[in-house]
Design a protein around this motif. Sequence first.
Motif, short mmCIF file in Angstrom:
data_model
loop_
_atom_site.label_atom_id
_atom_site.label_comp_id
_atom_site.label_asym_id
_atom_site.label_seq_id
_atom_site.Cartn_x
_atom_site.Cartn_y
_atom_site.Cartn_z
N ARG A 74 6.34 16.93 10.45
CA ARG A 74 4.94 16.53 10.60
C ARG A 74 4.59 15.44 9.59
N ARG A 75 5.11 15.54 8.39
CA ARG A 75 4.89 14.49 7.38
C ARG A 75 5.50 13.17 7.86
N LEU A 76 6.67 13.25 8.46
CA LEU A 76 7.31 12.04 9.02
C LEU A 76 6.43 11.43 10.11
N GLU A 88 -5.29 17.22 6.97
CA GLU A 88 -4.69 18.39 6.33
C GLU A 88 -3.38 17.98 5.68
N ILE A 89 -2.90 18.83 4.79
CA ILE A 89 -1.60 18.57 4.14
C ILE A 89 -0.54 19.36 4.89
N VAL A 132 0.82 -1.21 0.00
CA VAL A 132 0.00 0.00 0.00
C VAL A 132 0.86 1.26 0.00
N ILE A 133 0.38 2.26 -0.72
CA ILE A 133 1.00 3.59 -0.68
C ILE A 133 0.34 4.39 0.44
N GLY A 134 1.16 4.99 1.30
CA GLY A 134 0.65 5.82 2.38
C GLY A 134 1.01 7.28 2.13
N LEU A 135 -0.02 8.12 2.01
CA LEU A 135 0.20 9.56 1.82
C LEU A 135 0.51 10.21 3.16
N ALA A 136 1.53 11.03 3.22
CA ALA A 136 1.97 11.63 4.48
C ALA A 136 1.12 12.83 4.87
#
Length: 273
Positions: free
Chosen positions: A142-144, A135-136, A127-131
């Motif tokens: 925070r993405r980590l 919210e973006i 699976v691909i996990g969007l970070a």
Amino acid sequence: MVIGPGRPFCVIGERINPTGRKKFQAQLQQGDLSRIEIDVAQQTPLADMLDVNVGDPLADEIELMRQAIPLVQSLTDLPLVIDSSVIEALEAGLSAYQGKALVNSVTGEDERLEAILPIVAKHGAAVIGLANDDEIPMEPERRLEVAKKIVSVAGDHGIKPEDVVIDPLAMPVGAEPRAVTLFVETLKLLRDELGVNTTCGASNTSFGLPGRETLGGSFLAIAASHGLTSAIMDARSVEVVEAVRASDFLLGKDEWGSNWIAAYRRKQAAAAA
């Protein structure tokens, strides 16, 4: 297909997608998948995997995905990425797929994780996990944090870290001047602290700008040098794909340049034919 830091970059063809393609959208609304044959033929010479997205709000995406997956598998032996935001369409695609698929995608939102990861685990997929979550986040740290959550919850469902591919979020540099530097900083954090495979929608970076192929190739070369292991990208573009293959050679992922030299010789032979 095995994706990994020490392996050649994985080129995932993005073309089987109706976004921005009015004619393809209209065909899908009529249940017509014939355009897929052309899209597959245009991408297979240079791609390592193909992304399959048949989502249109006026079409029956679930049934289309159920039909599209075996159709694409009848046309190519390349592994597939099953791409949908509709959970039932993901289930339909995974049920129809022969082999180990890559699911695109899940975010860090609790409800999405709990809805999608059990399906991924049930079918033995990756699976691909969007970070991002609700919210973006702009901050790499925070993405980590979101990526760590996705890997952890995936593990709770029996999905190994090597089957989670994190998307650090490639954003249009024309809209956010720091987009690429933030992406690279996130990549470095993911490489050093999680060690997972990574991917992105590479074409997002150059959206709305001139010279998209040149920008795309440069972006991917930079990203690969900081640990990006795959990308959903324009596999029809010789310029962009060659930038990736050159990066493999220069970064020691194509020993003695054997793949680079073989590709050059094939191009010479085709030109002479």
